[in-house]
Motif scaffolding. Sequence first.
Motif, PDB file in Angstrom:
ATOM      1  N   MET A 237      47.158 104.029  -5.285  1.00 39.02           N
ATOM      2  CA  MET A 237      47.962 104.167  -4.080  1.00 39.02           C
ATOM      3  C   MET A 237      49.192 103.266  -4.224  1.00 39.02           C
ATOM      4  O   MET A 237      49.074 102.101  -4.576  1.00 39.02           O
ATOM      5  N   LYS A 238      50.350 103.816  -3.945  1.00 41.47           N
ATOM      6  CA  LYS A 238      51.573 103.019  -3.987  1.00 41.47           C
ATOM      7  C   LYS A 238      51.566 102.015  -2.838  1.00 41.47           C
ATOM      8  O   LYS A 238      50.943 102.251  -1.805  1.00 41.47           O
ATOM      9  N   ARG A 239      52.285 100.933  -3.036  1.00 46.55           N
ATOM     10  CA  ARG A 239      52.297  99.892  -1.999  1.00 46.55           C
ATOM     11  C   ARG A 239      52.874 100.400  -0.683  1.00 46.55           C
ATOM     12  O   ARG A 239      52.408 100.018   0.380  1.00 46.55           O
ATOM     13  N   ARG A 240      53.885 101.245  -0.752  1.00 46.48           N
ATOM     14  CA  ARG A 240      54.455 101.777   0.493  1.00 46.48           C
ATOM     15  C   ARG A 240      53.404 102.592   1.241  1.00 46.48           C
ATOM     16  O   ARG A 240      53.258 102.466   2.460  1.00 46.48           O
ATOM     17  N   THR A 241      52.671 103.412   0.517  1.00 51.39           N
ATOM     18  CA  THR A 241      51.604 104.205   1.138  1.00 51.39           C
ATOM     19  C   THR A 241      50.528 103.283   1.702  1.00 51.39           C
ATOM     20  O   THR A 241      50.025 103.510   2.807  1.00 51.39           O
ATOM     21  N   ALA A 242      50.192 102.244   0.956  1.00 49.76           N
ATOM     22  CA  ALA A 242      49.192 101.282   1.433  1.00 49.76           C
ATOM     23  C   ALA A 242      49.653 100.630   2.731  1.00 49.76           C
ATOM     24  O   ALA A 242      48.856 100.445   3.659  1.00 49.76           O
ATOM     25  N   ARG A 243      50.935 100.301   2.810  1.00 52.75           N
ATOM     26  CA  ARG A 243      51.467  99.701   4.041  1.00 52.75           C
ATOM     27  C   ARG A 243      51.402 100.691   5.202  1.00 52.75           C
ATOM     28  O   ARG A 243      51.056 100.321   6.322  1.00 52.75           O
ATOM     29  N   GLU A 244      51.757 101.934   4.940  1.00 52.93           N
ATOM     30  CA  GLU A 244      51.702 102.951   5.997  1.00 52.93           C
ATOM     31  C   GLU A 244      50.272 103.123   6.504  1.00 52.93           C
ATOM     32  O   GLU A 244      50.035 103.167   7.715  1.00 52.93           O
ATOM     33  N   LYS A 245      49.337 103.212   5.575  1.00 53.60           N
ATOM     34  CA  LYS A 245      47.929 103.377   5.956  1.00 53.60           C
ATOM     35  C   LYS A 245      47.407 102.126   6.667  1.00 53.60           C
ATOM     36  O   LYS A 245      46.638 102.215   7.621  1.00 53.60           O
ATOM     37  N   ALA A 246      47.831 100.957   6.201  1.00 54.36           N
ATOM     38  CA  ALA A 246      47.419  99.710   6.858  1.00 54.36           C
ATOM     39  C   ALA A 246      47.972  99.660   8.282  1.00 54.36           C
ATOM     40  O   ALA A 246      47.264  99.269   9.218  1.00 54.36           O
ATOM     41  N   LEU A 247      49.222 100.071   8.442  1.00 53.89           N
ATOM     42  CA  LEU A 247      49.822 100.102   9.775  1.00 53.89           C
ATOM     43  C   LEU A 247      49.045 101.044  10.687  1.00 53.89           C
ATOM     44  O   LEU A 247      48.727 100.695  11.827  1.00 53.89           O
ATOM     45  N   GLN A 248      48.729 102.220  10.199  1.00 55.46           N
ATOM     46  CA  GLN A 248      47.972 103.182  11.002  1.00 55.46           C
ATOM     47  C   GLN A 248      46.606 102.616  11.381  1.00 55.46           C
ATOM     48  O   GLN A 248      46.152 102.770  12.519  1.00 55.46           O
ATOM     49  N   THR A 249      45.981 101.941  10.444  1.00 60.83           N
ATOM     50  CA  THR A 249      44.671 101.341  10.703  1.00 60.83           C
ATOM     51  C   THR A 249      44.772 100.244  11.754  1.00 60.83           C
ATOM     52  O   THR A 249      44.001 100.214  12.718  1.00 60.83           O
ATOM     53  N   LEU A 250      45.727  99.342  11.576  1.00 59.54           N
ATOM     54  CA  LEU A 250      45.893  98.231  12.517  1.00 59.54           C
ATOM     55  C   LEU A 250      46.275  98.732  13.907  1.00 59.54           C
ATOM     56  O   LEU A 250      45.808  98.195  14.918  1.00 59.54           O
ATOM     57  N   PHE A 251      47.096  99.756  13.950  1.00 53.09           N
ATOM     58  CA  PHE A 251      47.483 100.350  15.229  1.00 53.09           C
ATOM     59  C   PHE A 251      46.248 100.908  15.943  1.00 53.09           C
ATOM     60  O   PHE A 251      46.048 100.659  17.128  1.00 53.09           O
ATOM     61  N   GLN A 252      45.433 101.640  15.210  1.00 55.15           N
ATOM     62  CA  GLN A 252      44.213 102.215  15.801  1.00 55.15           C
ATOM     63  C   GLN A 252      43.284 101.134  16.326  1.00 55.15           C
ATOM     64  O   GLN A 252      42.729 101.258  17.416  1.00 55.15           O
ATOM     65  N   ILE A 253      43.104 100.095  15.547  1.00 54.19           N
ATOM     66  CA  ILE A 253      42.223  99.004  15.959  1.00 54.19           C
ATOM     67  C   ILE A 253      42.763  98.352  17.227  1.00 54.19           C
ATOM     68  O   ILE A 253      42.014  98.066  18.161  1.00 54.19           O
TER      69      ILE A 253
END
Length: 131
Positions: free
Chosen positions: A1-17
């Motif tokens: 996974m590219k770092r940009r994708t990882a950041r996007e997914k991390a953001l989505q995860t943190l937002f959901q939480i």
Amino acid sequence: MKRRTAREKALQTLFQIDVSNIDPKEAITHALDEQESDPFFEELVFGVLEQKDKLDDMISQHLVNWKLDRIANVDRAILRLSVYEMVYQEDIPVSVSMNEAIELAKLFGDDKAPKFVNGVLSNIKNDLKQQ
């Protein structure tokens, strides 16, 4: 996974939480949507969750005429993610973390989000330089 994708997914995860108050593992599963996880992604998610109070304090100190609980949920998640990188990910230049945060704000925030995120992060960056 590219770092940009990882950041996007991390953001989505943190937002959901943050918004739904769901279990982090459930949020991760949902955000990854059957993609393989990634160590950088997991470090971001669990690092932000672990340091959330410290990150929130740091962000709050640099908000002008705003309170942390009054800013948009997505902007708050972007700021937490970026400040975590700026403080705890020493292998990532601060300017890269800031640029990535601005790109996330353009992608997920409203029209004013990139400027707002940039302003807060610039203040934090200046403060970090003085330490």
